[in-house]
Scaffold this motif. Sequence first.
Motif, PDB file in Angstrom:
ATOM      1  N   PRO A  49       0.803  -1.388  -0.134  1.00 21.60           N
ATOM      2  CA  PRO A  49      -0.027   0.023  -0.170  1.00 21.60           C
ATOM      3  C   PRO A  49       0.875   1.312  -0.064  1.00 21.60           C
ATOM      4  N   LEU A  50       2.143   1.132   0.194  1.00 16.22           N
ATOM      5  CA  LEU A  50       3.086   2.190   0.339  1.00 16.22           C
ATOM      6  C   LEU A  50       2.982   3.071  -1.033  1.00 16.22           C
ATOM      7  N   SER A  51       2.962   2.497  -2.090  1.00 12.29           N
ATOM      8  CA  SER A  51       2.930   3.151  -3.613  1.00 12.29           C
ATOM      9  C   SER A  51       1.686   3.303  -4.036  1.00 12.29           C
ATOM     10  N   LYS A  52       0.466   2.926  -2.992  1.00  7.96           N
ATOM     11  CA  LYS A  52      -0.894   3.183  -3.588  1.00  7.96           C
ATOM     12  C   LYS A  52      -1.631   3.763  -2.599  1.00  7.96           C
ATOM     13  N   HIS A 133      10.443   3.043  -0.061  1.00 10.58           N
ATOM     14  CA  HIS A 133      10.534   1.687   0.469  1.00 10.58           C
ATOM     15  C   HIS A 133      10.144   1.447   1.871  1.00 10.58           C
ATOM     16  N   ASP A 134       9.723   2.423   2.484  1.00 12.67           N
ATOM     17  CA  ASP A 134       9.168   2.076   3.807  1.00 12.67           C
ATOM     18  C   ASP A 134       8.043   3.427   4.161  1.00 12.67           C
ATOM     19  N   ILE A 135       7.576   3.154   5.305  1.00 18.94           N
ATOM     20  CA  ILE A 135       6.596   4.255   5.770  1.00 18.94           C
ATOM     21  C   ILE A 135       7.228   5.644   5.799  1.00 18.94           C
ATOM     22  N   ALA A 136       8.471   5.863   6.294  1.00 18.45           N
ATOM     23  CA  ALA A 136       9.003   7.040   6.407  1.00 18.45           C
ATOM     24  C   ALA A 136       9.064   7.714   4.952  1.00 18.45           C
ATOM     25  N   ASP A 137       9.586   6.854   3.997  1.00 21.80           N
ATOM     26  CA  ASP A 137       9.824   7.340   2.532  1.00 21.80           C
ATOM     27  C   ASP A 137       8.282   7.987   1.847  1.00 21.80           C
ATOM     28  N   THR A 138       7.232   7.012   2.136  1.00 21.20           N
ATOM     29  CA  THR A 138       6.217   7.556   1.760  1.00 21.20           C
ATOM     30  C   THR A 138       5.440   8.772   2.344  1.00 21.20           C
ATOM     31  N   ASP A 139       5.746   8.885   3.535  1.00 20.33           N
ATOM     32  CA  ASP A 139       5.361  10.019   4.416  1.00 20.33           C
ATOM     33  C   ASP A 139       6.190  11.253   3.936  1.00 20.33           C
ATOM     34  N   ALA A 140       7.465  10.955   3.516  1.00 19.35           N
ATOM     35  CA  ALA A 140       7.798  12.214   3.038  1.00 19.35           C
ATOM     36  C   ALA A 140       7.755  12.727   1.667  1.00 19.35           C
ATOM     37  N   LEU A 141       7.481  11.725   0.438  1.00 23.15           N
ATOM     38  CA  LEU A 141       6.969  11.873  -0.638  1.00 23.15           C
ATOM     39  C   LEU A 141       5.648  12.431  -0.796  1.00 23.15           C
ATOM     40  N   GLU A 162       3.107   2.553 -10.118  1.00 22.97           N
ATOM     41  CA  GLU A 162       1.820   2.913  -9.129  1.00 22.97           C
ATOM     42  C   GLU A 162       1.849   4.308  -8.565  1.00 22.97           C
ATOM     43  N   VAL A 163       3.224   4.608  -8.214  1.00 19.96           N
ATOM     44  CA  VAL A 163       3.059   6.087  -7.767  1.00 19.96           C
ATOM     45  C   VAL A 163       2.608   7.020  -8.983  1.00 19.96           C
ATOM     46  N   ALA A 324       3.887 -21.859  -6.561  1.00 19.26           N
ATOM     47  CA  ALA A 324       4.310 -21.002  -7.658  1.00 19.26           C
ATOM     48  C   ALA A 324       4.386 -19.404  -7.357  1.00 19.26           C
ATOM     49  N   PRO A 325       5.387 -18.748  -7.757  1.00 18.47           N
ATOM     50  CA  PRO A 325       5.379 -17.331  -7.472  1.00 18.47           C
ATOM     51  C   PRO A 325       4.216 -16.538  -8.150  1.00 18.47           C
ATOM     52  N   TRP A 326       3.673 -15.761  -7.596  1.00 12.12           N
ATOM     53  CA  TRP A 326       2.564 -14.893  -7.823  1.00 12.12           C
ATOM     54  C   TRP A 326       2.854 -13.319  -7.409  1.00 12.12           C
ATOM     55  N   PHE A 327       2.403 -12.334  -8.055  1.00 16.26           N
ATOM     56  CA  PHE A 327       2.453 -10.960  -7.943  1.00 16.26           C
ATOM     57  C   PHE A 327       1.445 -10.316  -8.328  1.00 16.26           C
ATOM     58  N   TRP A 328       1.204  -9.075  -7.901  1.00 18.72           N
ATOM     59  CA  TRP A 328      -0.012  -8.276  -8.482  1.00 18.72           C
ATOM     60  C   TRP A 328       0.457  -6.638  -8.515  1.00 18.72           C
ATOM     61  N   SER A 329      -0.409  -5.964  -9.122  1.00 17.06           N
ATOM     62  CA  SER A 329      -0.202  -4.330  -9.147  1.00 17.06           C
ATOM     63  C   SER A 329      -1.553  -3.839  -9.431  1.00 17.06           C
ATOM     64  N   ASN A 330      -1.703  -2.707  -8.572  1.00 17.97           N
ATOM     65  CA  ASN A 330      -3.097  -2.044  -9.171  1.00 17.97           C
ATOM     66  C   ASN A 330      -2.548  -0.528  -9.723  1.00 17.97           C
TER      67      ASN A 330
END
Length: 410
Positions: A49-52, A133-141, A162-163, A324-330
Amino acid sequence: MTNKKKETTVIIGGGHAAGTLLTALLQKKYPNEVVLVSEEPHPPYQRPPLSKTYLAGEVDQTSLYLKSPSVYENAGQQLRLGVRVEQINRDDKNLILSDQSTLQYDRLVLATGSHVRRLNAPGSELKGIHYLHDIADTDALRSELAPGKRLVIVGGGYIGLEVAASATKQGVNVTVLEAADRLMQRVTGPEISEFFYAKHTDAGVDVRLDTAVTGFESDGKGRVSGVTLAAGGRVSADIVLVSIGVVPETALAEHAGLLCDDGIVVDEFTRTDDPDILAIGDCTRHRNLFFDKRQRLESVANAVDQARTAAATLMGEEKPYDSAPWFWSNQYDVRLQMVGLSQNHDQRVLRGNITDKEFAVFYLCEGCVIAVDAVNLPIAFMVGKKLVQQRKSISAKALRDLNFELKSLI
């Protein structure tokens, strides 16, 4: 008769892998003491959720936490937050922490994750240049995003896009600079890349492919004002996000003499070459029964599955990791779901119409489905997980035929 002293298992890290391991040990009624040490001040939390939604201000910080700190504490699990492990002494089985204390362990789990890849270019230390990468990064951006601001994103992968979607919806003017000739080139095929290129450009994002960055310009007051390009020219910027991938966090393991190779090397039971040390999540290069060789995967699914395997290993159970590896992106109104690794495919099959915004790409190798990318088509993803896991051979004609019921394949 005296009771045998409980052993101590220490987990280093505070991400999804560490949090899932704590929960799995609770569920299994793990009999030993558990201590989690994390450099961040937060309990284990989810990063997607950090980038969304978190960047967009749609959810608050506590909603990111995998569990409330009280859940761990009530179960007797100790969280030592805001403290960094400086050194692992394998001979004495102790850890030296940044607060000058030491911590003994009987079993150790490294869930150290990864760190962002830095762009070492002229001007890279200017104010207004961000990494996420982390909560502090998202808060700053997030504190800098405002309608009319000019955001330049270096990198056209998951996080950058996503950003871009989140910022565009907030009225920010966004430019994406991607050095490769298509978006998300490392993880997906050209059909998906082209779809998202159109999606972002239609939303007003200025997407530039084959565009390498050579540095950053200053406004004369220590703040970024532009991005310089290898082909010449510049792109004006009020804010910059550099999103060019991550590097596994292996320094602790390397200094402790553990085997590392672009990740901490573990087997299918998450064991390192030290029988008392396990490793899970983004920091690992692991043996998975699904692959012919060791892989390093950066995904929540991998972190969760490895954590569950590690819990079983700590309990003395034999439960190999073979998912099996899986991923997602919104991005905007699009949900991209991916399963498998498509790099070695020899055939791509498109099911559906890209213009309908509901379609899937099946990747085949010698007739077997090895990966599926599904756009707003969850049934293709769900069926794809089964097909990939079973290494099933399916005809391209059947996959392409919309009158053919996918569910019948499983």
